[in-house]
Motif scaffolding. Structure first.
Motif, PDB file in Angstrom:
ATOM      1  N   ALA A  14     -17.407 -20.108 -15.165  1.00 38.95           N
ATOM      2  CA  ALA A  14     -18.481 -19.438 -15.908  1.00 38.95           C
ATOM      3  C   ALA A  14     -18.605 -20.021 -17.319  1.00 38.95           C
ATOM      4  O   ALA A  14     -19.705 -20.176 -17.847  1.00 38.95           O
ATOM      5  CB  ALA A  14     -18.219 -17.946 -15.982  1.00 38.95           C
ATOM      6  N   GLU A  15     -17.454 -20.359 -17.919  1.00 34.75           N
ATOM      7  CA  GLU A  15     -17.507 -20.962 -19.264  1.00 34.75           C
ATOM      8  C   GLU A  15     -18.173 -22.333 -19.215  1.00 34.75           C
ATOM      9  O   GLU A  15     -18.970 -22.678 -20.094  1.00 34.75           O
ATOM     10  CB  GLU A  15     -16.095 -21.046 -19.846  1.00 34.75           C
ATOM     11  N   ASP A  16     -17.846 -23.096 -18.171  1.00 38.08           N
ATOM     12  CA  ASP A  16     -18.495 -24.418 -18.023  1.00 38.08           C
ATOM     13  C   ASP A  16     -20.006 -24.266 -17.892  1.00 38.08           C
ATOM     14  O   ASP A  16     -20.776 -24.992 -18.520  1.00 38.08           O
ATOM     15  CB  ASP A  16     -17.961 -25.138 -16.777  1.00 38.08           C
ATOM     16  N   VAL A  17     -20.399 -23.318 -17.041  1.00 36.26           N
ATOM     17  CA  VAL A  17     -21.836 -23.108 -16.810  1.00 36.26           C
ATOM     18  C   VAL A  17     -22.519 -22.626 -18.085  1.00 36.26           C
ATOM     19  O   VAL A  17     -23.618 -23.079 -18.426  1.00 36.26           O
ATOM     20  CB  VAL A  17     -22.061 -22.105 -15.652  1.00 36.26           C
ATOM     21  N   LYS A  24     -19.597  -3.065 -15.551  1.00 31.59           N
ATOM     22  CA  LYS A  24     -20.124  -3.178 -16.929  1.00 31.59           C
ATOM     23  C   LYS A  24     -19.017  -2.979 -17.956  1.00 31.59           C
ATOM     24  O   LYS A  24     -19.096  -3.482 -19.077  1.00 31.59           O
ATOM     25  CB  LYS A  24     -21.241  -2.154 -17.149  1.00 31.59           C
ATOM     26  N   LEU A  25     -17.984  -2.201 -17.573  1.00 29.37           N
ATOM     27  CA  LEU A  25     -16.868  -1.974 -18.494  1.00 29.37           C
ATOM     28  C   LEU A  25     -15.883  -3.140 -18.507  1.00 29.37           C
ATOM     29  O   LEU A  25     -15.087  -3.281 -19.427  1.00 29.37           O
ATOM     30  CB  LEU A  25     -16.098  -0.699 -18.088  1.00 29.37           C
ATOM     31  N   ALA A  26     -15.939  -3.945 -17.450  1.00 31.29           N
ATOM     32  CA  ALA A  26     -14.960  -5.027 -17.325  1.00 31.29           C
ATOM     33  C   ALA A  26     -15.140  -6.046 -18.446  1.00 31.29           C
ATOM     34  O   ALA A  26     -16.236  -6.205 -18.992  1.00 31.29           O
ATOM     35  CB  ALA A  26     -15.123  -5.697 -15.966  1.00 31.29           C
ATOM     36  N   ASP A  27     -14.043  -6.696 -18.760  1.00 30.15           N
ATOM     37  CA  ASP A  27     -14.072  -7.723 -19.808  1.00 30.15           C
ATOM     38  C   ASP A  27     -14.987  -8.859 -19.367  1.00 30.15           C
ATOM     39  O   ASP A  27     -14.694  -9.559 -18.401  1.00 30.15           O
ATOM     40  CB  ASP A  27     -12.656  -8.248 -20.045  1.00 30.15           C
ATOM     41  N   ASN A  28     -16.073  -9.008 -20.073  1.00 32.60           N
ATOM     42  CA  ASN A  28     -17.029 -10.042 -19.690  1.00 32.60           C
ATOM     43  C   ASN A  28     -17.540 -10.752 -20.939  1.00 32.60           C
ATOM     44  O   ASN A  28     -18.694 -11.108 -21.033  1.00 32.60           O
ATOM     45  CB  ASN A  28     -18.190  -9.393 -18.922  1.00 32.60           C
ATOM     46  N   VAL A  29     -16.621 -10.899 -21.880  1.00 34.76           N
ATOM     47  CA  VAL A  29     -16.987 -11.478 -23.176  1.00 34.76           C
ATOM     48  C   VAL A  29     -16.438 -12.898 -23.254  1.00 34.76           C
ATOM     49  O   VAL A  29     -15.292 -13.133 -22.871  1.00 34.76           O
ATOM     50  CB  VAL A  29     -16.391 -10.611 -24.317  1.00 34.76           C
ATOM     51  N   PRO A  30     -17.244 -13.837 -23.705  1.00 31.38           N
ATOM     52  CA  PRO A  30     -16.747 -15.208 -23.786  1.00 31.38           C
ATOM     53  C   PRO A  30     -15.664 -15.354 -24.845  1.00 31.38           C
ATOM     54  O   PRO A  30     -15.675 -14.643 -25.855  1.00 31.38           O
ATOM     55  CB  PRO A  30     -17.993 -16.007 -24.167  1.00 31.38           C
ATOM     56  N   GLY A  31     -14.748 -16.267 -24.603  1.00 35.38           N
ATOM     57  CA  GLY A  31     -13.690 -16.520 -25.571  1.00 35.38           C
ATOM     58  C   GLY A  31     -14.202 -17.288 -26.780  1.00 35.38           C
ATOM     59  O   GLY A  31     -15.281 -17.900 -26.728  1.00 35.38           O
ATOM     60  N   GLY A  32     -13.412 -17.245 -27.833  1.00 36.84           N
ATOM     61  CA  GLY A  32     -13.798 -17.943 -29.064  1.00 36.84           C
ATOM     62  C   GLY A  32     -13.934 -19.444 -28.856  1.00 36.84           C
ATOM     63  O   GLY A  32     -14.776 -20.089 -29.486  1.00 36.84           O
ATOM     64  N   LEU A  88     -26.859 -15.644 -27.689  1.00 36.00           N
ATOM     65  CA  LEU A  88     -27.202 -15.997 -26.303  1.00 36.00           C
ATOM     66  C   LEU A  88     -26.008 -16.385 -25.433  1.00 36.00           C
ATOM     67  O   LEU A  88     -26.050 -16.188 -24.214  1.00 36.00           O
ATOM     68  CB  LEU A  88     -28.223 -17.133 -26.308  1.00 36.00           C
ATOM     69  N   THR A  89     -24.963 -16.943 -26.034  1.00 31.17           N
ATOM     70  CA  THR A  89     -23.819 -17.378 -25.203  1.00 31.17           C
ATOM     71  C   THR A  89     -23.176 -16.216 -24.443  1.00 31.17           C
ATOM     72  O   THR A  89     -22.885 -16.354 -23.250  1.00 31.17           O
ATOM     73  CB  THR A  89     -22.781 -18.121 -26.061  1.00 31.17           C
ATOM     74  N   PRO A  90     -22.943 -15.050 -25.080  1.00 29.01           N
ATOM     75  CA  PRO A  90     -22.351 -13.942 -24.315  1.00 29.01           C
ATOM     76  C   PRO A  90     -23.214 -13.524 -23.120  1.00 29.01           C
ATOM     77  O   PRO A  90     -22.703 -13.224 -22.044  1.00 29.01           O
ATOM     78  CB  PRO A  90     -22.269 -12.806 -25.350  1.00 29.01           C
TER      79      PRO A  90
END
Lengths: 122, 193
Positions: free
Chosen positions: B53-56, A18-26, B35-37
């Protein structure tokens, strides 16, 4: 080891994940937003409300008599009647002759009410 | 008239989807950032590959935009629907990926060197992802949704289209398998001295 003990032992791994970087990029967010705008339906058109009209006696009479449609029909019939009166179509004289035994209308004074009689009668 | 983005925080996903369909640009942005995150997080945990994961995530959101005009509010929660689409897309990718050795699956990146605790947390997260990758698809999805995404069992049941009892069974079996894969590595991962 029981299921509860396993779950307890695994908690540290779940917490680390849960702490790991799991945020989408810009760039992903930009791409998603671009897709959203591309596929977004057009804004719903707002229908402008009609302005309220003021009450008008003349307009009401005009509408009661049939409006422009009735006026157009009346004008057309007047024109057609005038044309037929001045230049009767072929055959009309024969028809009048056979029906009325004459082709002319000869209006004499007896066809009208006498103004003097009307005045006398009140 | 469109509302400012931060004024949409209290609006439900369903209502935002209606606004989006009516052409509200701010609603499109609010749904994207909300929702995207969530979608990316699930895909990243199931696939253990950031690029995939980004593609999905993009594909899942694309499907949401497409279905928006026909969305029926009372039938499903937007998040549940998205979790289901994302899970299915991940399953497809994982099936295509079969035959690729575990060693070829990308390790999670850890670009915060120098802090031992953070490194250990990264290693444990990496170990968990590797172990998750060894689970059957349904068990992996159930465990991730339950213990990492925080869904309730009924929500998971709806997402995976199975009964609540089946979810409980999938999660229990998944955790037993994870235990067998991970608990033997406790010393290596700094959990036992």
């Amino acid at each position: 080891m029981t299921d509860t003990e396993i779950e307890h032992e695994l908690e540290v791994f779940f917490a680390a994940e849960k702490l790991a970087d799991n945020v989408p990029g810009g760039a992903l967010l930009d791409a998603v937003l671009r897709d959203a705008e591309t596929l977004q339906p057009d804004p719903v058109g707002l229908v402008q409300a009609r302005k309220p009209t003021r009450w008008s006696f003349r307009r009401d009479i005009w509408h009661a008599l049939g409006g422009w449609q009735a006026a157009a029909a009346l004008s057309l019939s007047l024109v057609v009647g005038g044309v037929i009166g001045y230049t009767p179509p072929e055959g009309l004289s024969d028809l009048a002759q056979s029906v009325f035994d004459t082709t002319e209308a000869n209006l004499t004074g007896s066809d009208y009410f006498s103004l003097d009689d009307l005045m006398a009668e009140g | 008239m469109e509302m400012p983005l931060d004024a949409m925080n209290d609006i439900s996903d369903d209502a935002l989807l209606v606004l989006y369909t009516n052409g509200d640009k701010a609603a499109a942005a609010a749904l994207t950032y909300r929702l995207t995150p969530m979608v990316f997080s699930l895909a990243n945990r199931l696939l253990n590959d950031r690029a995939e994961a980004e593609d999905v995530a993009q594909e899942s959101m694309l499907r949401l935009w497409k279905i928006a005009p026909d969305w029926r509010q009372d039938e499903a929660k937007v998040t549940t629907w998205l979790y289901r689409v994302t899970s299915n897309l991940c399953t497809d990718r994982l099936r295509k990926r079969k035959g690729i050795g575990l060693d070829e699956i990308a390790e999670p990146e850890d670009d915060t060197p120098g802090v031992e605790a953070q490194m250990q947390a990264g290693e444990r997260a990496g170990a968990l992802r590797q172990a998750l990758a060894e689970l059957p698809d349904r068990q992996r999805q159930a465990v991730v949704l339950r213990h990492l995404e925080g869904l309730t069992n009924p929500d998971i049941a709806e997402t995976l289209d199975v009964s609540v009892e089946a979810v409980e069974s999938l999660v229990a079996r998944g955790k037993r398998r994870l235990g067998a894969l991970l608990l033997g590595r406790k010393e290596e991962l700094g959990l036992e001295k």
